[in-house]
Motif scaffolding. Structure first.
Motif, PDB file in Angstrom:
ATOM      1  N   TRP A 147      -6.219  -1.026  -5.242  1.00 50.57           N
ATOM      2  CA  TRP A 147      -4.912  -1.123  -4.582  1.00 50.57           C
ATOM      3  C   TRP A 147      -5.054  -0.922  -3.079  1.00 50.57           C
ATOM      4  O   TRP A 147      -4.502  -1.701  -2.287  1.00 50.57           O
ATOM      5  CB  TRP A 147      -3.972  -0.055  -5.164  1.00 50.57           C
ATOM      6  CG  TRP A 147      -2.723   0.117  -4.378  1.00 50.57           C
ATOM      7  CD1 TRP A 147      -1.591  -0.627  -4.460  1.00 50.57           C
ATOM      8  CD2 TRP A 147      -2.479   1.095  -3.359  1.00 50.57           C
ATOM      9  NE1 TRP A 147      -0.650  -0.178  -3.567  1.00 50.57           N
ATOM     10  CE2 TRP A 147      -1.187   0.885  -2.880  1.00 50.57           C
ATOM     11  CE3 TRP A 147      -3.242   2.127  -2.822  1.00 50.57           C
ATOM     12  CZ2 TRP A 147      -0.634   1.672  -1.860  1.00 50.57           C
ATOM     13  CZ3 TRP A 147      -2.701   2.908  -1.828  1.00 50.57           C
ATOM     14  CH2 TRP A 147      -1.405   2.680  -1.358  1.00 50.57           C
ATOM     15  N   LEU A 148      -5.811   0.093  -2.671  1.00 48.95           N
ATOM     16  CA  LEU A 148      -5.981   0.383  -1.246  1.00 48.95           C
ATOM     17  C   LEU A 148      -6.702  -0.767  -0.552  1.00 48.95           C
ATOM     18  O   LEU A 148      -6.311  -1.189   0.538  1.00 48.95           O
ATOM     19  CB  LEU A 148      -6.743   1.695  -1.060  1.00 48.95           C
ATOM     20  CG  LEU A 148      -6.904   2.181   0.376  1.00 48.95           C
ATOM     21  CD1 LEU A 148      -5.553   2.380   1.049  1.00 48.95           C
ATOM     22  CD2 LEU A 148      -7.717   3.478   0.391  1.00 48.95           C
ATOM     23  N   LYS A 164      -1.130   7.774  -3.333  1.00 45.30           N
ATOM     24  CA  LYS A 164      -1.093   6.479  -2.648  1.00 45.30           C
ATOM     25  C   LYS A 164      -0.698   6.655  -1.184  1.00 45.30           C
ATOM     26  O   LYS A 164      -1.297   6.049  -0.291  1.00 45.30           O
ATOM     27  CB  LYS A 164      -0.103   5.530  -3.328  1.00 45.30           C
ATOM     28  CG  LYS A 164      -0.635   4.871  -4.565  1.00 45.30           C
ATOM     29  CD  LYS A 164       0.401   3.883  -5.078  1.00 45.30           C
ATOM     30  CE  LYS A 164      -0.148   2.948  -6.103  1.00 45.30           C
ATOM     31  NZ  LYS A 164       0.857   1.973  -6.544  1.00 45.30           N
ATOM     32  N   ARG A 214      -8.782   4.785  -9.839  1.00 45.18           N
ATOM     33  CA  ARG A 214      -7.375   4.440 -10.021  1.00 45.18           C
ATOM     34  C   ARG A 214      -6.785   3.665  -8.843  1.00 45.18           C
ATOM     35  O   ARG A 214      -5.989   2.751  -9.036  1.00 45.18           O
ATOM     36  CB  ARG A 214      -6.575   5.717 -10.248  1.00 45.18           C
ATOM     37  CG  ARG A 214      -5.147   5.461 -10.596  1.00 45.18           C
ATOM     38  CD  ARG A 214      -4.499   6.703 -11.111  1.00 45.18           C
ATOM     39  NE  ARG A 214      -3.137   6.407 -11.520  1.00 45.18           N
ATOM     40  CZ  ARG A 214      -2.279   7.305 -11.880  1.00 45.18           C
ATOM     41  NH1 ARG A 214      -2.641   8.573 -11.907  1.00 45.18           N
ATOM     42  NH2 ARG A 214      -1.069   6.976 -12.234  1.00 45.18           N
ATOM     43  N   TYR A 215      -7.164   4.030  -7.611  1.00 46.44           N
ATOM     44  CA  TYR A 215      -6.468   3.476  -6.448  1.00 46.44           C
ATOM     45  C   TYR A 215      -7.316   2.664  -5.478  1.00 46.44           C
ATOM     46  O   TYR A 215      -6.769   2.079  -4.540  1.00 46.44           O
ATOM     47  CB  TYR A 215      -5.801   4.610  -5.655  1.00 46.44           C
ATOM     48  CG  TYR A 215      -4.735   5.332  -6.420  1.00 46.44           C
ATOM     49  CD1 TYR A 215      -3.561   4.682  -6.797  1.00 46.44           C
ATOM     50  CD2 TYR A 215      -4.901   6.661  -6.772  1.00 46.44           C
ATOM     51  CE1 TYR A 215      -2.580   5.361  -7.505  1.00 46.44           C
ATOM     52  CE2 TYR A 215      -3.923   7.347  -7.477  1.00 46.44           C
ATOM     53  CZ  TYR A 215      -2.765   6.687  -7.836  1.00 46.44           C
ATOM     54  OH  TYR A 215      -1.788   7.346  -8.533  1.00 46.44           O
ATOM     55  N   SER A 216      -8.624   2.603  -5.632  1.00 50.70           N
ATOM     56  CA  SER A 216      -9.444   1.905  -4.634  1.00 50.70           C
ATOM     57  C   SER A 216      -9.113   0.416  -4.549  1.00 50.70           C
ATOM     58  O   SER A 216      -9.074  -0.147  -3.454  1.00 50.70           O
ATOM     59  CB  SER A 216     -10.928   2.096  -4.910  1.00 50.70           C
ATOM     60  OG  SER A 216     -11.296   1.510  -6.138  1.00 50.70           O
ATOM     61  N   LEU A 268      -9.660   9.406  -8.833  1.00 52.83           N
ATOM     62  CA  LEU A 268      -8.778   8.894  -7.778  1.00 52.83           C
ATOM     63  C   LEU A 268      -9.297   7.559  -7.259  1.00 52.83           C
ATOM     64  O   LEU A 268      -8.529   6.611  -7.062  1.00 52.83           O
ATOM     65  CB  LEU A 268      -8.699   9.922  -6.646  1.00 52.83           C
ATOM     66  CG  LEU A 268      -7.640   9.729  -5.588  1.00 52.83           C
ATOM     67  CD1 LEU A 268      -6.243   9.885  -6.186  1.00 52.83           C
ATOM     68  CD2 LEU A 268      -7.831  10.727  -4.456  1.00 52.83           C
ATOM     69  N   TYR A 269     -10.608   7.484  -7.096  1.00 57.59           N
ATOM     70  CA  TYR A 269     -11.210   6.241  -6.621  1.00 57.59           C
ATOM     71  C   TYR A 269     -11.004   5.113  -7.627  1.00 57.59           C
ATOM     72  O   TYR A 269     -10.577   4.022  -7.267  1.00 57.59           O
ATOM     73  CB  TYR A 269     -12.713   6.441  -6.359  1.00 57.59           C
ATOM     74  CG  TYR A 269     -13.377   5.200  -5.837  1.00 57.59           C
ATOM     75  CD1 TYR A 269     -13.279   4.862  -4.499  1.00 57.59           C
ATOM     76  CD2 TYR A 269     -14.090   4.351  -6.687  1.00 57.59           C
ATOM     77  CE1 TYR A 269     -13.871   3.715  -4.009  1.00 57.59           C
ATOM     78  CE2 TYR A 269     -14.685   3.202  -6.206  1.00 57.59           C
ATOM     79  CZ  TYR A 269     -14.568   2.885  -4.868  1.00 57.59           C
ATOM     80  OH  TYR A 269     -15.153   1.735  -4.389  1.00 57.59           O
ATOM     81  N   TYR A 302     -12.191   7.682   1.133  1.00 59.71           N
ATOM     82  CA  TYR A 302     -12.544   8.596   0.057  1.00 59.71           C
ATOM     83  C   TYR A 302     -13.518   9.666   0.524  1.00 59.71           C
ATOM     84  O   TYR A 302     -13.457  10.816   0.072  1.00 59.71           O
ATOM     85  CB  TYR A 302     -13.073   7.839  -1.166  1.00 59.71           C
ATOM     86  CG  TYR A 302     -11.939   7.222  -1.947  1.00 59.71           C
ATOM     87  CD1 TYR A 302     -11.243   7.977  -2.885  1.00 59.71           C
ATOM     88  CD2 TYR A 302     -11.525   5.920  -1.719  1.00 59.71           C
ATOM     89  CE1 TYR A 302     -10.180   7.438  -3.584  1.00 59.71           C
ATOM     90  CE2 TYR A 302     -10.469   5.373  -2.408  1.00 59.71           C
ATOM     91  CZ  TYR A 302      -9.794   6.140  -3.343  1.00 59.71           C
ATOM     92  OH  TYR A 302      -8.730   5.609  -4.031  1.00 59.71           O
TER      93      TYR A 302
END
Length: 163
Positions: free
Chosen positions: A25-26, A62, A21-23, A18-19, A47
């Motif tokens: 973007w976040l 997201k 993939r989306y860190s 998850l990190y 996280y």
């Protein structure tokens, strides 16, 4: 024996995925609101907040990540605003330290056990916002006496609160 709880390897891998993939973007979403340095800290904290949960049950990662991050930003801004108002004297300093009713009751009990000479100086300084010279003038005592009584009052509080 340690209080640290080991994370399930599957959950750790899920959080890691998850990190990864989306860190990024976040972080980009947060930079416009809080700046690059704080955004990186908020991403990390986000996280950490998600670590205890079953990540495979998350349907919209997201949305969840952004909500947790924005809540963290909002909470930090509230804390900073409260601290700033307290520092400017707009609200008493004890409101930030003893917000819960149980904390206020405990603080009141500590103050009631304090010798009156120390309590008077402590209350005038911490709750009424008077400076040490103002307290000295109001009570007709020296500045050194105010400082000594305040030190004893703080020492009493720390002993009672087990700090």
């Amino acid at each position: 024996m340690s209080d640290v709880k080991e994370m399930d390897p599957g959950a750790a891998a899920s959080l890691n995925g998850l990190y990864r993939r989306y860190s990024g973007w976040l972080g980009r979403r947060l930079r416009g609101r809080v700046g690059a340095d704080e955004a990186a800290d908020v991403v990390q904290e986000t996280y950490l907040r998600l670590a205890p949960y079953l990540l495979e049950d998350i349907r919209h990662p997201k949305a969840l990540l952004l909500r947790v991050a924005l809540n963290l930003v909002r909470d930090e801004r509230r804390r900073m605003a409260l601290r700033d108002r307290a520092m400017q004297g707009a609200i008493p300093m004890w409101v930030t330290a003893a917000d819960a009713p149980v904390d206020r009751l405990h603080l009141k009990q500590v103050l009631l056990t304090m010798p009156p000479l120390y309590r008077d100086v402590f209350v005038l300084s911490r709750f009424d916002g008077m400076t040490y010279p103002e307290i000295a003038l109001a009570h007709g005592i020296s500045l050194a006496t105010v400082e000594r009584r305040m030190a004893k009052a703080v020492e009493h509080c720390m002993a009672q609160l087990d700090v």
